[in-house]
Enzyme design. Sequence first.
Site, mmCIF file in Angstrom:
data_model
loop_
_atom_site.group_PDB
_atom_site.id
_atom_site.type_symbol
_atom_site.label_atom_id
_atom_site.label_comp_id
_atom_site.label_asym_id
_atom_site.label_seq_id
_atom_site.Cartn_x
_atom_site.Cartn_y
_atom_site.Cartn_z
ATOM 1 N N LYS A 1 0.813 -1.220 0.000
ATOM 2 C CA LYS A 1 0.000 0.000 0.000
ATOM 3 C C LYS A 1 0.849 1.274 0.000
ATOM 4 O O LYS A 1 0.411 2.311 -0.476
ATOM 5 C CB LYS A 1 -0.923 0.005 1.214
ATOM 6 C CG LYS A 1 -1.925 -1.142 1.179
ATOM 7 C CD LYS A 1 -3.339 -0.667 1.260
ATOM 8 C CE LYS A 1 -4.330 -1.726 0.848
ATOM 9 N NZ LYS A 1 -4.246 -2.967 1.624
ATOM 10 N N GLU B 1 -9.865 6.629 3.173
ATOM 11 C CA GLU B 1 -10.731 5.673 3.844
ATOM 12 C C GLU B 1 -9.878 4.473 4.204
ATOM 13 O O GLU B 1 -8.864 4.232 3.574
ATOM 14 C CB GLU B 1 -11.857 5.223 2.901
ATOM 15 C CG GLU B 1 -11.463 4.128 1.893
ATOM 16 C CD GLU B 1 -10.398 4.535 0.882
ATOM 17 O OE1 GLU B 1 -10.278 5.741 0.610
ATOM 18 O OE2 GLU B 1 -9.681 3.644 0.369
ATOM 19 N N SER C 1 1.860 -9.937 -0.635
ATOM 20 C CA SER C 1 1.544 -8.501 -0.677
ATOM 21 C C SER C 1 1.833 -7.799 0.645
ATOM 22 O O SER C 1 2.078 -6.601 0.681
ATOM 23 C CB SER C 1 0.076 -8.286 -1.061
ATOM 24 O OG SER C 1 -0.784 -9.062 -0.235
HETATM 25 C C1 LIG Z 1 -5.090 -4.094 1.576
HETATM 26 C C2 LIG Z 1 -4.380 -5.352 1.341
HETATM 27 C C3 LIG Z 1 -4.788 -6.269 0.336
HETATM 28 C C4 LIG Z 1 -6.027 -6.083 -0.478
HETATM 29 O O1 LIG Z 1 -6.060 -4.956 -1.280
HETATM 30 P P1 LIG Z 1 -5.750 -5.013 -2.832
HETATM 31 O O2 LIG Z 1 -6.125 -3.646 -3.297
HETATM 32 O O3 LIG Z 1 -6.619 -6.085 -3.428
HETATM 33 O O4 LIG Z 1 -4.327 -5.316 -3.010
HETATM 34 C C5 LIG Z 1 -4.014 -7.394 0.122
HETATM 35 N N1 LIG Z 1 -2.922 -7.645 0.864
HETATM 36 C C6 LIG Z 1 -2.517 -6.809 1.847
HETATM 37 C C7 LIG Z 1 -1.310 -7.165 2.631
HETATM 38 C C8 LIG Z 1 -3.231 -5.640 2.116
HETATM 39 O O5 LIG Z 1 -2.815 -4.819 3.090
#
Ligand SMILES: *Cc1c(COP(=O)(O)O)cnc(C)c1O
Length: 425
Positions: A104, A126, A393
Amino acid sequence: MVWTQIHEPHRNEEKQVKGIYNDYFGDFGGRYVAEILRTPLDELERAWRESMDSDAYRSELQDLLVSYAGRPTPLLFAQNATRSCGGAQIFIKLEGLANTGAHKINNALGQALLAKRMGKGRIIAETGAGQHGVATAAACAKLGLKCRVYMGEIDIRRQRPNVFWMELFGAEVVPVVSGSKTLKDAINEALRDWAGSSTSTHYLIGSALGPSPYPDMVREFQSVIGREVEEEMRRLGLEVEALIACVGGGSNAIGFFAPFLGREKPRLVGVEAGGRGSGTGEHAARMGGFGTPGIVHGYKSLFLLDDDGQVGKTHSISAGLDYPGIGPQLASLGREGRIEFTRASDDESLAAVRFFASHEGLIFALESAHAGAAALEMAPEMPENRAIIVHMSGRGDKDLFILAKQLAGKGWRDFLLQEGREDEA
Ligand SMILES: *Cc1c(COP(=O)(O)O)cnc(C)c1O
């Protein structure tokens, strides 16, 4: 005010540069907003395009991504996991090693820097689970911007540690008490704020969704992930069979997939939250026939809607995947077949967290563990000379309370009781 109000925007074909500025992705996308938000969105689009062509802006962002966010993030060959699965070689893109613990931050830095360039000293955002709020608050602290984060009252209660971090970074966290008191209501509240404050304020959306130009802009900021992967593949001479990522709103997936979208290979696999079943309110999968075309939060895509056409209930063990809509580009690429979609359940994702922790010494975020679970299923069915890349992620430190409760059992309950936290035990 009604934010799902329909103003069919006319498509300005001339304005579009396919692949970068799309507005629409097949039937999905667009800019369905109340009149008052047209001007700030036009202004944002112009400023973003101009900044992408500006060497000064790009080099400042690049510096921040390297020295502040910690890029490039590594690509790890998960040797133990590969041996244990028997099949394709499993590689993991360790995006969770970025500052603030997830992808993010790439988008938060890009947009915060853009806001500064536009002369806007105030940021609103948000947040659901709080991950986007934390990244935004951190970027604002770093760049000297005022920050207000809208968060549902229920989410504030569920995600206390992230509220603490946001406030430590100097952000104001505003509880949203309307509707279901969760993410979708926080988005409405942020849009309402923006309608009255756009001359001084930038609305920093956290995923590849919302009215145009957000889906394009967020994808471009997150595509740094895919570009790094592509470069590593080239350096290692790696032929990759599939890229696998979890899909909430879709920003980590579209950023990871971005350089490969126009090619036939590798396979691109999006993993949605299968939750604990296929009934209403038991999962958060929009693809695979669950979602219905609709217009919510300023864009057209597939949404989980109830019988009255209202935004429906969702469930996932991972707060970041627990959203009723999917980014318009992913919805379109899913329809076209370029991206395959599958699901991982709560239990499969927990098992994947445990597996990668014990085999690789990695803590997957619960969201990312959905991609991990899909990889553990796919790898054994492929020959050993193939490779797949899983997108981690985020890291799972934030999930300590959920993970420990599920995986550590009595010892953890005793600890909570001893700390006087009966409600969590
Ligand atoms: C917020 C988040 C997601 C989901 O959001 P996407 O916009 O689909 O990437 C996935 N993995 C992590 C670690 C997150 O913080």
